[in-house]
Design a protein around this motif. Structure first.
Motif, PDB file in Angstrom:
ATOM      1  N   UNK A 147       0.921  -1.202   0.069  1.00  0.00           N
ATOM      2  CA  UNK A 147       0.188  -0.142   0.015  1.00  0.00           C
ATOM      3  C   UNK A 147       0.815   1.522   0.015  1.00  0.00           C
ATOM      4  N   UNK A 148       1.906   1.159   0.933  1.00  0.00           N
ATOM      5  CA  UNK A 148       2.728   2.568   0.766  1.00  0.00           C
ATOM      6  C   UNK A 148       3.489   2.521  -0.399  1.00  0.00           C
ATOM      7  N   UNK A 149       4.006   1.562  -1.135  1.00  0.00           N
ATOM      8  CA  UNK A 149       4.538   1.607  -2.195  1.00  0.00           C
ATOM      9  C   UNK A 149       3.944   2.075  -3.286  1.00  0.00           C
ATOM     10  N   UNK A 150       2.395   1.771  -3.407  1.00  0.00           N
ATOM     11  CA  UNK A 150       1.538   2.482  -4.292  1.00  0.00           C
ATOM     12  C   UNK A 150       1.425   4.095  -4.224  1.00  0.00           C
ATOM     13  N   UNK A 151       1.480   4.283  -2.745  1.00  0.00           N
ATOM     14  CA  UNK A 151       1.424   5.678  -2.616  1.00  0.00           C
ATOM     15  C   UNK A 151       2.699   6.362  -3.156  1.00  0.00           C
ATOM     16  N   UNK A 152       3.775   5.925  -3.118  1.00  0.00           N
ATOM     17  CA  UNK A 152       5.072   6.468  -3.644  1.00  0.00           C
ATOM     18  C   UNK A 152       4.897   6.613  -5.357  1.00  0.00           C
ATOM     19  N   UNK A 153       4.303   5.630  -5.824  1.00  0.00           N
ATOM     20  CA  UNK A 153       4.179   5.456  -7.295  1.00  0.00           C
ATOM     21  C   UNK A 153       2.927   6.340  -7.775  1.00  0.00           C
ATOM     22  N   UNK A 162      -0.404   6.745  -6.336  1.00  0.00           N
ATOM     23  CA  UNK A 162      -1.781   6.486  -5.748  1.00  0.00           C
ATOM     24  C   UNK A 162      -2.553   5.822  -6.609  1.00  0.00           C
ATOM     25  N   UNK A 163      -3.140   6.802  -7.587  1.00  0.00           N
ATOM     26  CA  UNK A 163      -4.366   6.093  -8.489  1.00  0.00           C
ATOM     27  C   UNK A 163      -3.677   6.270 -10.056  1.00  0.00           C
ATOM     28  N   UNK A 164      -4.139   5.537 -10.866  1.00  0.00           N
ATOM     29  CA  UNK A 164      -3.905   5.552 -12.360  1.00  0.00           C
ATOM     30  C   UNK A 164      -4.392   7.021 -12.707  1.00  0.00           C
TER      31      UNK A 164
END
Length: 518
Positions: A82-88, A90-92
């Motif tokens: 989840x935190x890695x998604x935020x670094x990248x 968040x949303x498409x």
């Protein structure tokens, strides 16, 4: 995704060590966070991003969501994901098109970052979506940049506006402005402006890019960055943000071998979303960037959704229905097998597709050893057969196999192996088409592949397989142990440990659609 391969290996190894612990102590969490920090720094992720990331992971890992979890190790993996998604990001974030055509997309970046190639890839993708893009050759400094754009555009089937020869001749601002007007007159609904790059950030580059932006007022300014350039990615991104103020990021060369962690820092440090990822040299190797899917790939959890989307683009639905009927009626032949190979080749690299399966990071050596040319060799063998031999492989006697081997430049052993593999694949695909559960050698039955309500013949008769009835105590114990292993498999459908995320029922339903089954 070779660029993040080392980072993925390090993180996977770190989480594997956690799975042996039933409860996590603060020391366990600190040790895990320390390993994550080292993995990210070794991958060239920016220090400020690493500090913020590990602080959040540590805080959540020491909280109640992990302490109260039935499986603390998997909960930590979920937190990191989840935190890695935020670094990248968040949303498409998708491309934003203008309400009134044409939509103007300006490309910026250093020389060699892949802007011109990306322009062709984007044009091809937009063509496939029903748009009529126009490529504008505004890179008039780099030698032969205009010619390169023309070649790429021809491959993509797109139109080019190139009034100046380049090589230092012409005004890029005027060309850009005139290109937009030309697109409006010729009714092109998208304009892609390929601007000049430099070997390094300089004032002249920024002023020229800024002047072009003011002249054409683009709807999107995409900053193309080489995912393999290391820590300098952060400085370059900040310089372009101050000088041009881009609206989105494109990661290029994600198939390279260099450490690409710095590219993960761009979205976090600039606040601008990553919109596209370039994953190969072909014009088809361009993917919309999904932060959640990329995070799953980095953590070796797979990317089934992208795999399904690529399959849907490559496979014809009507042909899939016909193939399903042939499978169900046992009419699947080597001609059909050849058609399936052709469809698979349209999807691109087999290594890339296999890498999207959960847990394939644990089979890195096997993936590296996989020879893409094997498909071409198989194709050559089948094409060396007569139509009758393809439809009925049982007629392949020794002399026929020798002729086929000579005609394809292969050996008789290669022909024998192909026929054996075809028989095995045909049986497996027939099982799937009938709603059964296929047995993959070395992996056992694949969970979720059976049709809901389908059962084996033994199940239909109502016989129980809960235990052995042998009168020999030793034999009975051995058989009961075998039943336990068969009836209660551990891990995912890909033979992995519990940490890998197996496809959901929705994913498997999508895969079964490809076989013509709903």
């Amino acid at each position: 995704m070779a660029t993040f391969g080392t980072l993925s290996d390090r993180l996977t190894e770190t989480f594997r060590n956690l799975r042996t612990k039933g409860k996590l102590t603060p020391a366990d969490v600190d040790g895990t966070v320390r390993e994550i920090r080292r993995a990210l720094l070794d991958a060239d992720v920016a220090l400020s991003v690493v500090k913020d990331f590990t602080a959040k992971v540590r805080e959540r890992a020491l909280g109640d969501e992990v302490n109260k979890a039935l499986n603390p190790a998997q909960q930590v993996v979920q937190i990191v994901n989840e935190e890695l998604v935020q670094i990248l990001g968040g949303e498409q974030r998708r491309l934003q098109f203008a309400k009134t055509a044409p939509t103007v997309i300006m490309l910026a970046g250093l020389q060699g970052s892949g802007k011109t190639t990306f322009a062709g890839k984007l044009a091809k993708q937009l063509e496939g979506e029903g748009h009529t893009p126009l490529l504008v050759a505004a890179d008039l400094q780099r030698p032969n940049a205009v010619n390169q754009l023309q070649v790429v555009a021809e491959q993509a089937g797109a139109t080019v506006y190139a009034p100046e020869p380049g090589n230092g001749v012409g005004d890029p601002v005027k060309v850009s402005r005139d290109g937009v007007e030309h697109a409006r007159r010729q009714q092109h609904d998208v304009v892609i402006i390929d601007t000049a790059g430099r070997l390094g950030v300089d004032a002249e580059l920024m002023k020229q890019a800024s002047d072009i932006r003011k002249a054409v007022d683009p709807d999107e300014v995409l900053f193309v960055i080489d995912a393999t350039i290391g820590q300098d990615a952060v400085n370059v991104a900040k310089a372009f943000q101050e000088g041009v103020d881009f609206t989105g990021v494109v990661l290029s060369k994600l198939d390279g071998d260099a450490r690409g962690g710095a590219a993960l820092s761009v979205a976090s440090l600039t606040g601008r979303p990553i919109i596209f990822a370039s994953t190969g040299e072909r014009l088809e190797d361009l993917e919309p960037f999904h932060p959640d899917r990329m995070a799953s790939r980095i953590l070796d959890l797979g990317d089934i959704l992208t795999l399904i989307e690529q399959a849907q683009q490559a496979f014809d639905e009507e042909e899939a229905m016909k193939m399903a009927e042939k499978l169900a009626t046992e009419q699947f032949t080597l001609e059909d097998f050849l058609d399936q190979l052709q469809q698979m080749k349209k999807m691109g690299s087999m290594k890339k597709m296999l890498g999207m399966l959960p847990g394939m990071g644990q089979m890195k050596q096997q993936l590296d050893d996989f020879d893409e040319r094997e498909i071409d060799r198989t194709e050559a063998i089948i094409r060396s057969m007569t139509p009758g031999e393809r439809r009925n492989p049982k007629v392949l006697n020794g002399s026929r196999r020798l002729r086929i081997a000579r005609g394809s430049g292969m050996t008789v052993t290669d022909v024998n192996q192909l026929v054996a593999r075809f028989d095995q694949a045909a049986k497996m695909m027939k099982t799937v088409a009938r709603g059964g559960t296929p047995n993959i050698p070395g992996m056992g039955p694949v969970p979720g592949m059976g049709r809901p309500g389908a059962s084996s013949k033994r199940g239909k008769k109502g016989k129980s397989s809960s235990g052995s009835r042998s009168g020999n105590p030793a034999k009975r114990a051995a058989e009961n142990a075998g039943v336990a292993q068969t009836s209660a498999p551990t891990g995912s459908g890909f033979g992995l440990g519990g940490g890998a995320k197996a496809p959901t029922e929705a994913d498997m339903a999508e895969i079964q659609k490809l076989f013509g089954k709903s």
